[in-house]
Motif scaffolding. Structure first.
Motif, PDB file in Angstrom:
ATOM      1  N   TRP A   1       0.804  -1.097  -0.013  1.00 53.45           N
ATOM      2  CA  TRP A   1       0.077  -0.028  -0.180  1.00 53.45           C
ATOM      3  C   TRP A   1       0.906   1.292   0.021  1.00 53.45           C
ATOM      4  O   TRP A   1       0.437   2.163  -0.765  1.00 53.45           O
ATOM      5  N   GLU A   2       1.831   1.229   0.661  1.00 50.55           N
ATOM      6  CA  GLU A   2       2.780   2.380   0.737  1.00 50.55           C
ATOM      7  C   GLU A   2       3.196   2.818  -0.674  1.00 50.55           C
ATOM      8  O   GLU A   2       3.336   3.887  -0.997  1.00 50.55           O
TER       9      GLU A   2
ATOM     10  N   ARG B   1      10.031   4.500   0.862  1.00 48.30           N
ATOM     11  CA  ARG B   1       9.972   4.179   2.161  1.00 48.30           C
ATOM     12  C   ARG B   1      10.670   5.109   3.111  1.00 48.30           C
ATOM     13  O   ARG B   1      11.301   4.631   3.959  1.00 48.30           O
TER      14      ARG B   1
ATOM     15  N   ARG C   1       5.618  10.468   5.223  1.00 45.45           N
ATOM     16  CA  ARG C   1       4.295  10.097   5.582  1.00 45.45           C
ATOM     17  C   ARG C   1       3.589  11.179   6.155  1.00 45.45           C
ATOM     18  O   ARG C   1       2.474  11.849   5.715  1.00 45.45           O
TER      19      ARG C   1
ATOM     20  N   TRP D   1      -5.731   5.863   4.157  1.00 46.73           N
ATOM     21  CA  TRP D   1      -4.504   4.787   4.443  1.00 46.73           C
ATOM     22  C   TRP D   1      -3.514   5.598   5.204  1.00 46.73           C
ATOM     23  O   TRP D   1      -3.103   4.989   6.180  1.00 46.73           O
ATOM     24  N   SER D   2      -3.355   6.796   4.742  1.00 47.95           N
ATOM     25  CA  SER D   2      -2.105   7.438   5.546  1.00 47.95           C
ATOM     26  C   SER D   2      -2.224   7.810   7.064  1.00 47.95           C
ATOM     27  O   SER D   2      -1.808   7.244   7.636  1.00 47.95           O
TER      28      SER D   2
ATOM     29  N   ASP E   1      -2.695   4.005   8.699  1.00 46.56           N
ATOM     30  CA  ASP E   1      -1.331   3.593   8.863  1.00 46.56           C
ATOM     31  C   ASP E   1      -0.397   4.272   9.910  1.00 46.56           C
ATOM     32  O   ASP E   1       0.153   3.485  10.869  1.00 46.56           O
TER      33      ASP E   1
ATOM     34  N   ASN F   1      -1.717   3.283  13.306  1.00 47.03           N
ATOM     35  CA  ASN F   1      -0.971   1.635  13.774  1.00 47.03           C
ATOM     36  C   ASN F   1       0.366   1.842  13.854  1.00 47.03           C
ATOM     37  O   ASN F   1       0.740   0.875  14.890  1.00 47.03           O
ATOM     38  N   ARG F   2       1.182   2.512  13.231  1.00 44.57           N
ATOM     39  CA  ARG F   2       2.595   2.582  13.690  1.00 44.57           C
ATOM     40  C   ARG F   2       2.784   3.253  14.922  1.00 44.57           C
ATOM     41  O   ARG F   2       3.768   2.856  15.741  1.00 44.57           O
TER      42      ARG F   2
END
Length: 130
Positions: free
Chosen positions: A3-4, A65, A70, A116-117, A120, A123-124
């Motif tokens: 997804w990233e 990455r 982000r 999503w961002s 995510d 969650n991180r």
């Protein structure tokens, strides 16, 4: 599915498209008829330029990455969402329904990428707290 990188690719494509439209608008091409209010046109051009550059930077960072990408992607997708809403209002006012429908699809896709961002990032942060 990664997804990233998918969201990064979307950011790169939308950044490139945004900058192409921006250049055509600045060049005086047929992309956008002149607005009656010069400040409105100026604000739209500034928003478009910032959006395109931030999307390209965030997209490149997400694909590679990079951690800094982000938070930048949140800003870039927020700018894209604001620009799409601004453009949809303009094209709805001049009666170009096809463009409005296309912008609605971009709006939904951008909301998915923004979602999503945010999910995510949450969650991180939760995993880091453990």
């Amino acid at each position: 599915m990664d997804w990233e990188r998918t969201v990064g690719g979307y950011a790169l494509v939308m950044g490139a498209v945004t900058l192409v439209i921006w250049v055509l608008t600045v060049d005086g091409g047929p992309v956008m008829e002149p607005r009656a209010d010069p400040f409105s046109l100026f604000a739209s051009l500034v928003l478009g330029g910032l959006t395109g550059v931030s999307l390209l930077a965030a997209g490149a960072g997400l694909v590679r990455r990079q951690l800094w990408a982000r938070p930048l992607s949140l800003v870039a997708f927020g700018l894209l969402f604001a620009g799409v809403i601004d453009s949809a209002g303009y094209y709805a006012a001049v009666g170009r329904v096809g463009v409005v429908v296309a912008l609605f699809v971009v709006c939904l896709t951008t909301l998915a990428a923004l979602g999503w961002s945010l999910v995510d990032a949450r969650n991180r942060a939760r995993r880091a707290a453990w």
